[in-house]
Design an enzyme around this catalytic site. Structure first.
Site, mmCIF file in Angstrom:
data_model
loop_
_atom_site.group_PDB
_atom_site.id
_atom_site.type_symbol
_atom_site.label_atom_id
_atom_site.label_comp_id
_atom_site.label_asym_id
_atom_site.label_seq_id
_atom_site.Cartn_x
_atom_site.Cartn_y
_atom_site.Cartn_z
ATOM 1 N N MET A 153 -50.624 57.183 13.232
ATOM 2 C CA MET A 153 -51.206 56.212 12.299
ATOM 3 C C MET A 153 -51.952 56.957 11.180
ATOM 4 O O MET A 153 -52.738 57.860 11.453
ATOM 5 C CB MET A 153 -52.173 55.266 13.025
ATOM 6 C CG MET A 153 -51.522 54.376 14.052
ATOM 7 S SD MET A 153 -52.646 53.083 14.690
ATOM 8 C CE MET A 153 -53.852 54.075 15.585
ATOM 9 N N CYS A 184 -58.126 17.707 3.294
ATOM 10 C CA CYS A 184 -56.856 18.164 2.711
ATOM 11 C C CYS A 184 -55.814 17.060 2.591
ATOM 12 O O CYS A 184 -55.234 16.853 1.522
ATOM 13 C CB CYS A 184 -56.265 19.285 3.561
ATOM 14 S SG CYS A 184 -57.439 20.462 4.223
ATOM 15 N N CYS A 235 -33.306 39.450 -19.109
ATOM 16 C CA CYS A 235 -33.468 38.709 -17.864
ATOM 17 C C CYS A 235 -33.197 39.615 -16.664
ATOM 18 O O CYS A 235 -32.171 40.297 -16.620
ATOM 19 C CB CYS A 235 -32.510 37.521 -17.826
ATOM 20 S SG CYS A 235 -32.857 36.279 -19.089
ATOM 21 N N CYS A 236 -34.094 39.601 -15.708
ATOM 22 C CA CYS A 236 -33.961 40.339 -14.439
ATOM 23 C C CYS A 236 -34.021 41.848 -14.608
ATOM 24 O O CYS A 236 -33.910 42.580 -13.618
ATOM 25 C CB CYS A 236 -32.663 39.991 -13.711
ATOM 26 S SG CYS A 236 -32.512 38.247 -13.321
ATOM 27 N N CYS A 246 -50.735 50.951 9.190
ATOM 28 C CA CYS A 246 -50.192 51.488 10.439
ATOM 29 C C CYS A 246 -50.833 50.790 11.632
ATOM 30 O O CYS A 246 -50.149 50.433 12.605
ATOM 31 C CB CYS A 246 -50.459 52.989 10.517
ATOM 32 S SG CYS A 246 -49.680 53.966 9.220
ATOM 33 N N CYS A 305 -60.011 18.046 7.779
ATOM 34 C CA CYS A 305 -58.782 18.191 6.991
ATOM 35 C C CYS A 305 -57.911 16.946 7.021
ATOM 36 O O CYS A 305 -57.572 16.380 5.983
ATOM 37 C CB CYS A 305 -57.987 19.397 7.466
ATOM 38 S SG CYS A 305 -56.459 19.644 6.533
ATOM 39 N N TYR A 353 -44.269 54.996 15.954
ATOM 40 C CA TYR A 353 -45.442 55.776 16.365
ATOM 41 C C TYR A 353 -45.255 56.220 17.814
ATOM 42 O O TYR A 353 -44.260 55.886 18.461
ATOM 43 C CB TYR A 353 -46.720 54.933 16.212
ATOM 44 C CG TYR A 353 -46.840 54.319 14.832
ATOM 45 C CD1 TYR A 353 -47.429 55.001 13.781
ATOM 46 C CD2 TYR A 353 -46.322 53.041 14.591
ATOM 47 C CE1 TYR A 353 -47.517 54.439 12.514
ATOM 48 C CE2 TYR A 353 -46.401 52.473 13.329
ATOM 49 C CZ TYR A 353 -46.993 53.169 12.293
ATOM 50 O OH TYR A 353 -47.067 52.627 11.046
ATOM 51 N N CYS A 361 -52.997 54.920 8.134
ATOM 52 C CA CYS A 361 -53.647 53.943 7.253
ATOM 53 C C CYS A 361 -53.826 52.629 8.015
ATOM 54 O O CYS A 361 -53.338 52.479 9.138
ATOM 55 C CB CYS A 361 -52.822 53.709 5.988
ATOM 56 S SG CYS A 361 -51.188 52.993 6.315
#
Length: 556
Positions: free
Chosen positions: A16, A136, A553-554, A21, A131, A70, A18
């Site tokens: 690992m 909501c 475009c693209c 990870c 909610c 890992y 970061c």
């Protein structure tokens, strides 16, 4: 599953480098059948802590980590520390009592049931919480209805003639109420039937010390408790306000007759959404905000642009307004305040106060039970959502921040796992997506430009007008912008801020990039479908090194 069948394991993990990870390792281990909880206490630790069924083998865990790229070795495993009772306690009591029947409460109760424990779910009011009942679901229904009404009067395309026609507001309210009732039944009341491990108790709970709870005069001693009692609308102590009376966000959505005029006190998410909704329904709306700008916790560019759009629809927006007093004379409300150094009096038929919410923690015996409360009544917890009483956890709006239903559900699950199986999961809100359902919508995550500079990052910013997004051009709706805040050292996103139609459907791409450490370069190299608004994320990323206006475009 009984507690005796669970074990705690510690793994040594190599490779690992970061936080991404660490997340990859967590996700890999969580997929192993029989694993109940995983915690990687930072990639630097080189460790993973796992709660799993005793029949999960060392090789299964090591293989899952190996498949993720890992290496892992199990250093120790031991039976999960036993409690006074687990599922199937001899006295017929509860392993977990969840106080509050909203999103956080239901998530905690269901997780407890899934883990095999006996759970009590206690609710004093209407099942379902904020909610579905008063937040909501009803607000977004009204918002969408008035968006359709508004669009009918727009003429964006030549040769297409539509008119708004007559608005039958009571029918709109009736349909909203019907949906609320249906969803409350199907997503809450009916759900309980699927979990025989959950006992629903109607009543008001009060803690009596340690892990004691009293409900309707009856005493209980659950092993663990989760406080998930939500929050309520709050009004500032303005002279005359209480005597004059006012509408809350709940009350205003129950009106069956539209007011001719409405003052909305508060320019954050709830105030903005309801102000625009009623303005589009034909009410003359004055939006008042104490701070220098509306949407005060969003990026400044977002606030400025949205102000222009709302004013363009006929709303009056006043920022930097300090309300001194409120009066009701006859059938009208009068707000007296100061603005730009002068006294100003505003008047309207109705007054909506949308100045925030406060946790529901009063008269619950929390402090007497060793649960510490902060200044606004919010429950103080550690990063595992545990209070200062080790048997009591808390989740959802009662924490006093990040009051979103999906955050509440996440917290409820985490609190239940940590309480019941010592999962050790850390409550992480660093990449919460936030959406304000105005039109155009605000959607954001991470740091604003100002916040990133205050934290002394090497900040790079790309701001893309929606007029540069082909989908917006095809829809003849180029309102808004996309702003990316980038760490120039790591080339990773620190924040994303969007103002656009359906911005809430765009933001999750940026959230995933932030959570998993995807670089701006990787975003640029990813194919985004043409003629979608989410393509604007890629275009904004390209804007860090190119003039997007000069691309075909693209073309990247």
């Amino acid at each position: 599953m009984a507690v005796a069948e669970l074990e705690q394991l510690e793994l040594n993990v190599q490779g690992m480098t970061c936080e991404s990870c660490a997340l990859h390792v967590e996700k890999a281990l969580e997929k192993v059948e029989g694993v109940r909880g995983v915690r990687v206490p930072g990639w630097e630790s080189g460790r993973a802590e796992v709660t799993a069924a005793s029949n999960v083998t060392d090789e299964e865990l090591a293989s899952a980590v190996r498949d993720a790229g890992y290496r892992a070795q199990i250093e120790r495993r031991k039976p999960l520390e036993s409690r006074s009772a687990g599922n199937g306690r001899a006295d017929g009591g509860y392993d977990l009592m969840v106080i509050g029947g909203g999103s956080a409460g239901f998530a905690a109760a269901i997780k407890g049931a899934e883990l095999g424990f006996n759970v009590a779910l206690v609710e004093a009011g209407t099942i379902g919480g904020t909610c579905v009942n008063v937040g909501c679901v009803p607000s977004k229904t009204l918002i969408r209805a008035m968006e359709q009404f508004h669009l009918a009067g727009e003429q964006r395309f030549r040769g297409v003639r539509t008119t708004a026609g007559h608005l039958m507001w009571p029918q709109v309210v009736d349909q909203k109420d019907k949906l609320v009732s249906e969803m409350r039944q199907s997503k809450y009341a009916d759900v309980l039937a699927a979990y025989p491990e959950i006992t629903y108790i109607k009543g008001r709970a009060r803690l009596t010390g340690d892990n004691g709870v009293q409900i309707n005069g009856e005493s209980f001693t659950p092993n663990k408790i989760v406080i998930a009692t939500g929050a309520h609308p709050w009004a500032p102590p303005i002279p005359g306000l209480r005597a004059a009376g006012y509408l809350t966000s709940t009350m205003v959505m129950e009106l069956r007759e539209l007011p001719d005029s409405l003052i909305v006190l508060g320019g954050n998410a709830v105030g903005l959404e309801l102000a625009q909704t009623f303005a589009r329904a034909g009410t003359y709306v004055t939006l008042v905000e104490l701070l220098p700008r509306i949407a005060p916790f969003e990026d400044e560019d977002i606030s400025a642009a949205l102000t222009g759009y709302l004013e363009g629809e006929g709303m009056r927006v006043i920022t930097g307004f300090e309300t001194k007093k409120v009066e009701k004379r006859g059938e009208r409300f009068y707000l007296t305040g100061s603005h730009a150094g002068e006294e100003v009096v505003l008047d309207a038929e109705q007054l909506l106060v949308a100045t925030g919410r406060r946790p529901n923690t009063a008269d619950m015996g929390l402090e007497e039970a060793g649960v510490r409360l902060e200044r606004r009544g919010e429950v103080l917890v550690n990063d595992r959502l545990q209070t200062e009483n080790p048997d009591v956890y808390a989740a959802g709006d009662v924490l006093g921040e990040d009051m979103f239903v999906y955050v509440a559900a996440y917290g409820g699950i985490l609190a239940a796992e940590n309480a019941l199986v010592s999962a050790g999961r850390v409550y992480d809100t660093s990449t919460i997506p936030r959406v304000t359902f105005t039109d155009p919508q605000i959607a954001s995550a991470g740091l604003t430009e100002d916040q990133a500079r205050e934290e002394e990052y090497e900040v790079q910013v790309s701001t893309l007008p929606m007029a540069q997004v082909p989908r917006a051009l095809a829809a003849h709706d180029t309102r808004g912008l996309i702003k990316l805040v980038v760490d120039g050292t790591t080339n990773r996103l620190l924040g994303a801020h969007i103002l656009a139609p359906e911005a809430g459907e765009i933001i999750q791409t940026a959230v995933l990039a932030m959570r998993f450490g995807i670089t701006v370069e990787q975003l640029r190299e990813t194919m985004f479908p043409y003629l979608t608004n989410v393509e604007g994320i890629k275009l904004a990323a390209l804007g860090l090194e190119k003039d997007v206006a000069l691309l075909s475009c693209c073309a990247g």
